[in-house]
Design an enzyme around this catalytic site. Sequence first.
Site, PDB file in Angstrom:
ATOM      1  N   LYS A   1      -1.546  -2.340  -6.390  1.00 13.39           N
ATOM      2  CA  LYS A   1      -1.111  -1.984  -5.040  1.00 13.39           C
ATOM      3  C   LYS A   1      -0.068  -0.883  -5.173  1.00 13.39           C
ATOM      4  O   LYS A   1       0.831  -0.968  -5.992  1.00 13.39           O
ATOM      5  CB  LYS A   1      -0.506  -3.181  -4.316  1.00 13.39           C
ATOM      6  CG  LYS A   1      -1.521  -4.232  -3.937  1.00 13.39           C
ATOM      7  CD  LYS A   1      -0.866  -5.366  -3.235  1.00 13.39           C
ATOM      8  CE  LYS A   1      -1.497  -5.563  -1.892  1.00 13.39           C
ATOM      9  NZ  LYS A   1      -0.896  -6.668  -1.159  1.00 13.39           N
ATOM     10  N   GLY A   2      -0.185   0.159  -4.371  1.00  8.15           N
ATOM     11  CA  GLY A   2       0.719   1.288  -4.469  1.00  8.15           C
ATOM     12  C   GLY A   2       1.916   1.169  -3.550  1.00  8.15           C
ATOM     13  O   GLY A   2       1.854   0.561  -2.486  1.00  8.15           O
TER      14      GLY A   2
ATOM     15  N   GLY B   1       3.857   4.197  -3.228  1.00  9.63           N
ATOM     16  CA  GLY B   1       4.247   5.601  -3.254  1.00  9.63           C
ATOM     17  C   GLY B   1       4.850   6.112  -1.958  1.00  9.63           C
ATOM     18  O   GLY B   1       5.829   6.844  -1.970  1.00  9.63           O
ATOM     19  N   GLU B   2       4.295   5.737  -0.828  1.00  8.74           N
ATOM     20  CA  GLU B   2       4.785   6.256   0.446  1.00  8.74           C
ATOM     21  C   GLU B   2       6.193   5.760   0.748  1.00  8.74           C
ATOM     22  O   GLU B   2       7.001   6.494   1.300  1.00  8.74           O
ATOM     23  CB  GLU B   2       3.840   5.848   1.569  1.00  8.74           C
ATOM     24  CG  GLU B   2       4.209   6.450   2.900  1.00  8.74           C
ATOM     25  CD  GLU B   2       3.232   6.068   3.995  1.00  8.74           C
ATOM     26  OE1 GLU B   2       3.639   6.160   5.164  1.00  8.74           O
ATOM     27  OE2 GLU B   2       2.094   5.689   3.700  1.00  8.74           O
TER      28      GLU B   2
END
Length: 60
Positions: free
Chosen positions: A15-16, A18-19
Site C-alpha cells: 500500500k502506498g 506517497g501522496e
Amino acid sequence: MIAEDEPVSNPLHIKGLGEVGICGAAAAIGNAVFNATGIRVRNFPITIDRLLPHLPEMPA
C-alpha cells in the site's frame, strides 16, 4: 509489506503513502519563493511571468 491478507492492496500486497508525504511540497515551494523575492504567489504553477510584474525596477 502487509502481514495479513489485505483485499484492497495491489498484487504485490503493498500500500502506498506517497501522496501523504508530498502534500506540503507546493506550500513549501511557495513560501521559499516568497522568502527569496518578497512576492506572494497564490496560484500555481509559479512561473517567472507571475513574478516579473511585481519586482522593483533595477537602477540603470
